[in-house]
Every structure is written in C-alpha cells, then in structure tokens.
Design a protein around this motif. Structure first.
Motif, mmCIF file in Angstrom:
data_model
loop_
_atom_site.group_PDB
_atom_site.id
_atom_site.type_symbol
_atom_site.label_atom_id
_atom_site.label_comp_id
_atom_site.label_asym_id
_atom_site.label_seq_id
_atom_site.Cartn_x
_atom_site.Cartn_y
_atom_site.Cartn_z
ATOM 1 N N THR A 170 0.844 -1.409 -0.230
ATOM 2 C CA THR A 170 0.044 0.011 0.057
ATOM 3 C C THR A 170 1.025 1.466 0.199
ATOM 4 N N PRO A 171 0.545 2.597 -0.740
ATOM 5 C CA PRO A 171 1.467 3.219 -0.513
ATOM 6 C C PRO A 171 1.123 4.390 0.359
ATOM 7 N N CYS A 172 2.432 4.686 1.105
ATOM 8 C CA CYS A 172 2.641 6.051 2.284
ATOM 9 C C CYS A 172 1.227 7.032 1.991
ATOM 10 N N THR A 173 1.080 7.140 2.807
ATOM 11 C CA THR A 173 0.511 8.460 3.484
ATOM 12 C C THR A 173 0.751 8.755 4.598
ATOM 13 N N THR A 174 1.639 9.061 5.293
ATOM 14 C CA THR A 174 2.402 9.432 6.498
ATOM 15 C C THR A 174 3.939 9.208 6.230
ATOM 16 N N PRO A 175 4.401 10.329 5.262
ATOM 17 C CA PRO A 175 5.475 10.975 5.188
ATOM 18 C C PRO A 175 6.661 10.605 6.525
ATOM 19 N N GLN A 176 7.633 10.132 6.767
ATOM 20 C CA GLN A 176 8.676 9.817 7.664
ATOM 21 C C GLN A 176 9.696 10.720 7.239
ATOM 22 N N VAL A 177 9.962 11.333 6.077
ATOM 23 C CA VAL A 177 11.482 11.724 5.465
ATOM 24 C C VAL A 177 10.572 12.754 5.137
ATOM 25 N N PRO A 178 11.415 14.352 5.847
ATOM 26 C CA PRO A 178 10.837 15.415 5.701
ATOM 27 C C PRO A 178 11.818 15.950 4.340
ATOM 28 N N PRO A 179 11.020 16.879 3.638
ATOM 29 C CA PRO A 179 11.843 17.103 2.287
ATOM 30 C C PRO A 179 13.365 17.798 2.608
ATOM 31 N N ALA A 180 14.055 17.843 1.508
ATOM 32 C CA ALA A 180 15.386 18.712 1.926
ATOM 33 C C ALA A 180 14.731 20.585 1.327
ATOM 34 N N PRO A 181 15.621 21.181 1.775
ATOM 35 C CA PRO A 181 15.513 22.615 0.992
ATOM 36 C C PRO A 181 15.716 22.706 -0.121
ATOM 37 N N GLY A 182 14.218 23.154 -0.718
ATOM 38 C CA GLY A 182 14.619 22.813 -2.095
ATOM 39 C C GLY A 182 13.637 21.895 -3.283
ATOM 40 N N GLN A 183 13.405 21.284 -2.120
ATOM 41 C CA GLN A 183 12.502 19.950 -2.515
ATOM 42 C C GLN A 183 11.557 19.611 -2.838
ATOM 43 N N THR A 184 10.386 19.948 -4.209
ATOM 44 C CA THR A 184 9.343 19.306 -4.540
ATOM 45 C C THR A 184 8.844 18.284 -4.120
ATOM 46 N N GLY A 185 7.607 17.949 -3.253
ATOM 47 C CA GLY A 185 7.264 17.002 -2.999
ATOM 48 C C GLY A 185 7.861 16.515 -2.263
ATOM 49 N N ASN A 186 7.509 15.028 -1.167
ATOM 50 C CA ASN A 186 8.193 14.426 -0.009
ATOM 51 C C ASN A 186 8.064 13.202 -1.012
ATOM 52 N N PRO A 187 9.550 13.121 -0.307
ATOM 53 C CA PRO A 187 10.080 11.664 -1.104
ATOM 54 C C PRO A 187 9.717 10.090 -0.482
ATOM 55 N N ASP A 188 8.452 10.012 0.048
ATOM 56 C CA ASP A 188 8.237 8.948 0.577
ATOM 57 C C ASP A 188 6.823 8.335 0.211
ATOM 58 N N LEU A 189 5.916 9.765 0.245
ATOM 59 C CA LEU A 189 4.682 10.264 -0.267
ATOM 60 C C LEU A 189 4.694 9.212 -1.405
ATOM 61 N N GLY A 190 3.561 8.364 -1.246
ATOM 62 C CA GLY A 190 2.965 7.701 -2.059
ATOM 63 C C GLY A 190 3.318 6.311 -2.404
ATOM 64 N N ARG A 191 5.124 6.165 -1.681
ATOM 65 C CA ARG A 191 6.114 5.060 -1.773
ATOM 66 C C ARG A 191 5.779 3.661 -1.020
ATOM 67 N N ALA A 192 6.440 2.740 -0.987
ATOM 68 C CA ALA A 192 5.639 1.096 -1.309
ATOM 69 C C ALA A 192 6.056 1.212 0.488
ATOM 70 N N THR A 193 6.924 2.013 1.145
ATOM 71 C CA THR A 193 7.444 1.867 2.105
ATOM 72 C C THR A 193 7.710 3.366 3.447
ATOM 73 N N CYS A 194 6.811 4.077 3.867
ATOM 74 C CA CYS A 194 7.117 5.005 4.541
ATOM 75 C C CYS A 194 9.066 4.680 5.682
ATOM 76 N N GLY A 195 9.380 5.557 5.117
ATOM 77 C CA GLY A 195 10.726 6.013 5.712
ATOM 78 C C GLY A 195 12.241 5.584 4.873
ATOM 79 N N LEU A 196 11.996 5.897 4.055
ATOM 80 C CA LEU A 196 12.832 4.954 3.046
ATOM 81 C C LEU A 196 13.378 5.802 1.581
#
Length: 518
Positions: A170-196
């Motif tokens: 199931t896609p990640c809906t509760t991201p644990q990785v904060p986006p880097a400065p200037g990064q568009t979108g959260n790298p965790d969101l929608g991925r198979a595992t939160c936190g990676l």
C-alpha cells in the motif's frame, strides 16, 4: 560467509563391446560443480559515494570569497578547523535528512552469487590423430546481482491498475522523511514503505538457466603438417537480468525492471548473453617442403606455415526500449520517474507493445493520440486518437514539410507499438508485452589468417616474420545497435532503431611483425 563448493566428475572408457562403444576408443565423462562469484568492487563503491553514507549536500564558497580559476577556495592552511570555519555558513546541520537524497544500498542478506554447472559427454577416437566429442552442458545460476527499485512509487499504479500491484503493498500516506530544502514533494509519499525515500538496492534476486549441445572435432598432425579443430554449439540462455548496470545498447539495454514491483518473473526471458548458434574452425598448416632450409631455395621456400580461424555466431540480443515516451505520455507515474531520473539517466524502463513478429524488425507503430502528445503529429488524433500510425513515416518527414507525415498502418504491419498514454488505455496495462532481448543484432562473421616465415641463419640464430589479416574477407561486423523505438525510421550515425548498419564496423586490418631469436 562460508561457501561450500563441491565438485564431482567421472570418466568411463568401455573396453569391451562393439566398434561404436568399445575397444578403449570411447570415453563417457560427466560432472557437477557448485561455483561462487563474490560481489565486485563497483557495487560497494556506489554505496560508499551515495546517501546515506555520504552527506550529499552541495557546498558553495561563502559570499565574497574570491576563487582562483579551477579551485574551491580552500584557506591557505587547509586544516580541518580552518575548512570547517570557512564553510560553516554553507552547512545546515539538522536540516537535511540523508533519506531525502537518492540512496544506494545492498539487501541485508547480500552475498556471493552461485552457479550449479553440469555436463555429460561422449568422445570417440576416429583415428590415432583425430577424435569427435558431443556433450550436453548446462548451468543454473542463482542469487545473481540485480539492481532493483528498493522502495517503488506505487500510488498511481494502485489507483489506475491495482492488479499490477502485489497484494499487501500500500502506498505511504504518512511520510517520515522531511523534504530537503528546495525539494518539491515528499520523497516518501506514495512509495511502498514509509521512511526509506528513493532507494536503489543491489540484491541477489537475479537468476539464469543455460542449456547447450556442444560438438567438437579435433585432429592433430594430419599428414605430419595439419592441425584442425572445429566446433558447433546450439544453446539457449534465459535470465531475469543480464547485467547489474544499464548499457543502453545490445545485451542489457536497461538493467532495471519495467514493473518496479515485479523484477523476477516479469523480467524472465532470453538473456543478453544468449547466442543460439556458434560455429568456429581453427587450422594450422606447416608447409612440408624444404623444412631443413638447405641452400638458397631452401631458405626462400622453406619454413612457411599458415594459421587461420573462422567464426560465425548469432547476433547479440537486445531489448527494444524507449527513451522517454512512457514517462511523457503516461496517465500516471507508473515507472517511478524519480528513481529513473536518479539512477537510470531519466530513460524509460518501459518496453513497447508487440505488433507482429512477422513485420519488419525496424517497423514501429504509434497510436495517434500518443503521436500528437510526443511528436506533434496531431491531424489524425483530432478525429481518431486510437488510429495506429507509422512512426517510421513520421520520423522520415521531409525537412520543411508543413506537418509530420501521418500514415495509417495495421497492427500486423509493425513489429512494435510505442508504450504511452493512449496505448495504455488500448492494452489495459502500462507495461509493454515485448519480452526482454526479443530482438537480435547482426550476426558475427569473421575470418582471420596469419602467415609465418621462419628463416634459419644458424643452429642458434633465426628470424620469424609474420603477417596477419584480421577479418580477412572484410565482412561487416557491426559494433552495436540503437535499441530505442522512438528512433524508428531515422538513418543517422548510431541513430536508427534496430539498424546495426548505422553503427561502426570493424574493417579488415593488416598486422606485420618480426622476431629475431639468438
């Protein structure tokens, strides 16, 4: 870890029996062996130079610092404290989470690959100087190295094509990785595992199977002057990955799987190392006359020998691939574009759909809707977006033409169909059904000849001259092929889908040399 590698073999020569099996002239031999291959240096180098092992923040010289050409502007005394003081304003501790960068790692149980190999053959002596052997050879390689998307983006795939997502993901809906400065979108969101975040993983998920019939005839010292050896191999090699890195050419066009959640059975097909037919012949002839080289005629006419070989082999296999058509026209991010951008030069992992295998090997079709979105050929799309057009004709549009050349074709008139948004709707899947390595490059056809002349000046002093012709018949042997279907119909250097004649060929080459011995 300890690697147990047993090896066992046997050889049996029947002494009784008839002319075919006995009289000590027949040998039956076979064996089995388990081999290992440790991971190589570059796999670990990729980890050591990537996040999370390395802090991948770009540093800029502090404002107002004057840099000499080609320097970073280090202080006159570049000790640790001085460098840290100089760059302190550029470092933002506690702000950048390494997981927001593209990461490279290995699976927790990563280790050597292993190969089970076996053979069974029969050899028969035909004369005191010649023998024939036929053997079956096979191997099964397991735990091979493979590059996989360790945390694939699956949100769009699950929404549009849920049948393509394995149960339990199931896609990640509760991201644990904060986006880097200037990064568009959260790298965790929608991925198979939160936190990676975005993760390239090297794992032991590759496997291959090889089976071959090998036949060989050997003859030595025939008429006290000729040595001959010829062999033929009929084989088949299957695997789910042929190389850990993408080559974007023959053999392993794209190393990552088309479906990021199915890198095993979904990729199992012909190997880039599959050469079904290979034949070779090798001979050496020592001309018998004037061997002792007595007198003038003996020195001129004696001491000559000729060596030659000829090789004919099936062409290298390659996977019909796409540059960016799937990502440009797809109705969702089904291939994990962030992963491809970070680790596959932004090139599609998608494969095209099949038209007809009886159509010309370089013919490619594209649905009108996709032709409009990608190539700007929109006339047909306005009335019939699912009409199939010839991409070869579009790419061959004359310079200065008012509009691209749109030619309607039937599906059995093209070998492949571009995979993009319209084709996804027509076929009901974002993943093309063209198997890996379904296509083949031009065959290898090369002969080499060497001529040697030995001159004896005395018992201890001699001179040898040799002349070698590589590819003596000057057959074209092309170096590679363009695997990208978007290039269908083009005829430029190295650019023209499926046409090896557009790449370089190795021409005849002459080599001369000599050696003085004393």
């Amino acid at each position: 870890t300890d690697s147990f590698g047993p090896s066992v073999g046997f050889a049996y020569a029947p002494q009784g029996g008839g002319i075919l099996t006995g009289n000590g002239k027949t040998v039956i031999r076979g064996g089995y062996r388990l081999l290992y291959d440790p991971p190589f240096y570059n796999i670990y180098l990729n980890i050591a130079t990537s996040a999370p092992e390395v802090f991948l923040q770009s540093f800029r010289a502090p404002s107002g610092t004057t840099l000499a050409a080609g320097t970073f502007g280090l202080p006159a005394v570049p000790t640790g404290p001085n460098v840290r003081a100089l760059l302190a304003s550029s470092i933002t501790p506690g702000v950048l989470d390494p997981r927001s960068q593209a990461e490279t790692t290995v699976a927790p149980n990563f280790g050597p690959d292993r190969v089970h190999s076996w053979s069974l053959g029969i050899e028969r002596e035909l004369s005191k100087n010649s023998a024939f052997e036929a053997r079956y050879v096979g191997n099964a390689a397991r735990h091979l190295f493979q590059t996989i998307d360790g945390n694939p983006f699956i949100a769009d795939l699950q929404a549009a094509f849920p049948n393509q997502v394995p149960a339990g993901l199931t896609p990640c809906t509760t991201p644990q990785v904060p986006p880097a400065p200037g990064q568009t979108g959260n790298p965790d969101l929608g991925r198979a595992t939160c936190g990676l975040g975005i993760l390239r993983e090297r794992a032991n998920t590759g496997f291959s199977n090889y089976n071959a019939l090998q036949m060989e005839y050997r003859a030595n010292n025939i008429f006290h002057q000729l040595t001959l050896r010829t062999s033929y191999t009929f084989s088949k090699t299957l695997d789910n990955v042929s190389e850990i890195f993408s080559t974007f050419a023959g053999g392993n066009s794209v190393a990552v799987s088309q479906n990021p959640t199915n890198f095993t059975s979904g990729e199992y097909s012909l190997s880039g190392l599959d050469y079904p037919h290979q034949w070779s012949i090798l001979l050496t002839e020592q001309l018998p006359f004037f061997k002792q080289q007595h007198g003038l005629f003996g020195h001129v006419l004696g001491g000559w020998s000729i060596s030659a070989n000829y090789i004919v082999a099936s062409g290298q296999r390659y996977t019909p691939s796409q540059l960016v058509s799937a990502q440009l026209g797809a109705t969702g991010d089904f291939f994990d574009s962030a992963f491809l951008g970070a680790f596959n030069s932004g090139i599609d992992s998608a494969r095209p759909f099949l038209g007809s295998l009886q159509a010309p090997s370089t013919s490619v079709g594209i649905f009108a809707g996709d032709a409009c979105n990608i190539f700007g050929a929109c006339t047909t799309s306005a009335t019939n977006p699912t009409a199939l057009l010839s991409l070869n004709a579009i790419n061959q549009t004359a310079t200065g033409a008012a509009a691209p050349n749109e030619v309607t074709v039937a599906s059995n008139q093209v070998r492949y169909i571009v995979n993009s948004g319209t084709s996804e709707a027509v076929f009901g899947t974002p993943f093309g059904n063209a198997p890996r390595n379904i296509a083949q490059d031009a065959l290898t056809n090369i002969g080499n000849v060497s001529v040697f002349k030995q001159i004896k000046f005395s018992e201890r002093v001699g001179f040898e001259f040799h002349a070698t012709a590589i590819n003596v018949l000057n057959h074209p042997n092309f170096l590679s092929v363009d695997p990208f279907v978007e290039d269908a119909g083009l005829r430029l250097q190295d650019t023209g889908f499926g046409d090896p004649t557009l790449t370089n060929s190795q021409p005849r080459r002459l080599i001369f040399g000599g050696r003085l011995s004393f």
